[in-house]
Design a protein around this motif. Sequence first.
Motif, mmCIF file in Angstrom:
data_model
loop_
_atom_site.group_PDB
_atom_site.id
_atom_site.type_symbol
_atom_site.label_atom_id
_atom_site.label_comp_id
_atom_site.label_asym_id
_atom_site.label_seq_id
_atom_site.Cartn_x
_atom_site.Cartn_y
_atom_site.Cartn_z
ATOM 1 N N MET A 114 0.842 -1.167 0.000
ATOM 2 C CA MET A 114 0.000 0.000 0.000
ATOM 3 C C MET A 114 0.895 1.241 0.000
ATOM 4 S SD MET A 114 -2.989 1.133 2.665
ATOM 5 C CE MET A 114 -1.987 1.089 4.104
ATOM 6 N N LYS A 115 0.501 2.222 -0.818
ATOM 7 C CA LYS A 115 1.291 3.429 -0.954
ATOM 8 C C LYS A 115 0.358 4.636 -0.867
ATOM 9 C CE LYS A 115 4.673 5.269 -4.210
ATOM 10 N NZ LYS A 115 5.293 5.045 -5.512
ATOM 11 N N LEU A 116 0.740 5.655 -0.108
ATOM 12 C CA LEU A 116 -0.053 6.875 -0.009
ATOM 13 C C LEU A 116 0.455 7.892 -1.021
ATOM 14 C CD1 LEU A 116 -0.367 7.369 3.832
ATOM 15 C CD2 LEU A 116 -2.137 6.632 2.265
ATOM 16 N N LEU A 117 -0.462 8.440 -1.788
ATOM 17 C CA LEU A 117 -0.137 9.455 -2.778
ATOM 18 C C LEU A 117 -0.972 10.698 -2.523
ATOM 19 C CD1 LEU A 117 -0.256 7.196 -5.959
ATOM 20 C CD2 LEU A 117 1.770 7.911 -4.706
ATOM 21 N N VAL A 118 -0.468 11.833 -2.947
ATOM 22 C CA VAL A 118 -1.218 13.080 -2.841
ATOM 23 C C VAL A 118 -2.097 13.208 -4.077
ATOM 24 C CG1 VAL A 118 -1.041 15.587 -2.740
ATOM 25 C CG2 VAL A 118 0.583 14.182 -1.478
ATOM 26 N N ASP A 119 -3.376 13.467 -3.847
ATOM 27 C CA ASP A 119 -4.319 13.711 -4.941
ATOM 28 C C ASP A 119 -4.134 15.159 -5.376
ATOM 29 O OD1 ASP A 119 -6.414 14.031 -6.684
ATOM 30 O OD2 ASP A 119 -7.943 13.254 -5.317
ATOM 31 N N THR A 120 -3.217 15.366 -6.302
ATOM 32 C CA THR A 120 -2.875 16.725 -6.713
ATOM 33 C C THR A 120 -4.049 17.450 -7.356
ATOM 34 O OG1 THR A 120 -1.930 15.904 -8.781
ATOM 35 C CG2 THR A 120 -0.412 16.242 -6.933
ATOM 36 N N LYS A 121 -4.972 16.696 -7.933
ATOM 37 C CA LYS A 121 -6.148 17.327 -8.529
ATOM 38 C C LYS A 121 -6.915 18.123 -7.465
ATOM 39 C CE LYS A 121 -10.410 16.300 -11.003
ATOM 40 N NZ LYS A 121 -11.266 15.267 -11.549
ATOM 41 N N GLN A 122 -7.089 17.538 -6.292
ATOM 42 C CA GLN A 122 -7.789 18.224 -5.201
ATOM 43 C C GLN A 122 -7.024 19.468 -4.751
ATOM 44 O OE1 GLN A 122 -10.844 17.597 -4.180
ATOM 45 N NE2 GLN A 122 -10.904 15.962 -5.676
ATOM 46 N N VAL A 123 -5.712 19.370 -4.730
ATOM 47 C CA VAL A 123 -4.893 20.520 -4.337
ATOM 48 C C VAL A 123 -5.037 21.635 -5.372
ATOM 49 C CG1 VAL A 123 -2.546 21.337 -3.849
ATOM 50 C CG2 VAL A 123 -3.267 19.076 -3.054
ATOM 51 N N VAL A 127 -5.891 16.615 5.598
ATOM 52 C CA VAL A 127 -4.941 15.724 4.940
ATOM 53 C C VAL A 127 -5.692 14.563 4.296
ATOM 54 C CG1 VAL A 127 -2.954 14.209 5.303
ATOM 55 C CG2 VAL A 127 -3.045 16.424 6.433
ATOM 56 N N ARG A 128 -6.757 14.126 4.923
ATOM 57 C CA ARG A 128 -7.560 13.030 4.352
ATOM 58 C C ARG A 128 -8.168 13.417 3.012
ATOM 59 N NH1 ARG A 128 -10.850 10.172 9.273
ATOM 60 N NH2 ARG A 128 -9.001 9.299 10.259
ATOM 61 N N ASP A 129 -8.433 14.718 2.818
ATOM 62 C CA ASP A 129 -8.998 15.181 1.544
ATOM 63 C C ASP A 129 -8.027 14.983 0.381
ATOM 64 O OD1 ASP A 129 -11.361 16.111 2.742
ATOM 65 O OD2 ASP A 129 -10.549 18.129 3.044
ATOM 66 N N VAL A 130 -6.734 15.008 0.671
ATOM 67 C CA VAL A 130 -5.756 14.996 -0.411
ATOM 68 C C VAL A 130 -4.924 13.715 -0.512
ATOM 69 C CG1 VAL A 130 -5.563 17.501 -0.461
ATOM 70 C CG2 VAL A 130 -3.970 16.190 0.921
ATOM 71 N N GLN A 161 -4.543 9.696 -1.154
ATOM 72 C CA GLN A 161 -5.232 8.553 -1.735
ATOM 73 C C GLN A 161 -4.325 7.336 -1.588
ATOM 74 O OE1 GLN A 161 -5.976 9.161 -5.914
ATOM 75 N NE2 GLN A 161 -4.118 10.336 -6.188
ATOM 76 N N VAL A 162 -4.936 6.197 -1.496
ATOM 77 C CA VAL A 162 -4.212 4.947 -1.293
ATOM 78 C C VAL A 162 -4.087 4.235 -2.617
ATOM 79 C CG1 VAL A 162 -4.211 2.722 -0.114
ATOM 80 C CG2 VAL A 162 -5.081 4.751 1.057
ATOM 81 N N GLU A 163 -2.860 3.847 -2.927
ATOM 82 C CA GLU A 163 -2.607 3.040 -4.120
ATOM 83 C C GLU A 163 -2.246 1.648 -3.645
ATOM 84 O OE1 GLU A 163 1.140 3.186 -6.643
ATOM 85 O OE2 GLU A 163 -0.299 4.334 -7.836
#
Length: 69
Positions: A1-10, A61-64, A66-68
Amino acid sequence: MKLLVDTKQVYIAMAEKGFNGADLAREAGVTPTAVSNVLNGKRRGTTKVLGNICKALDLSVRDVLQVEE
């Protein structure tokens, strides 16, 4: 599992506030390079950097994150 930033939301939150990368860096109290690295997906940023960016954008932080799988 990898955490990524949802740059679209940012980017959406930045547009809503009328921020560019430099504005976000100034409001978040981080370097423009740190903001650029997060937005370009080069780095997730430290919890402090990501937290400051989210605070400046009125996001959690939860808004941005995402789990891969």
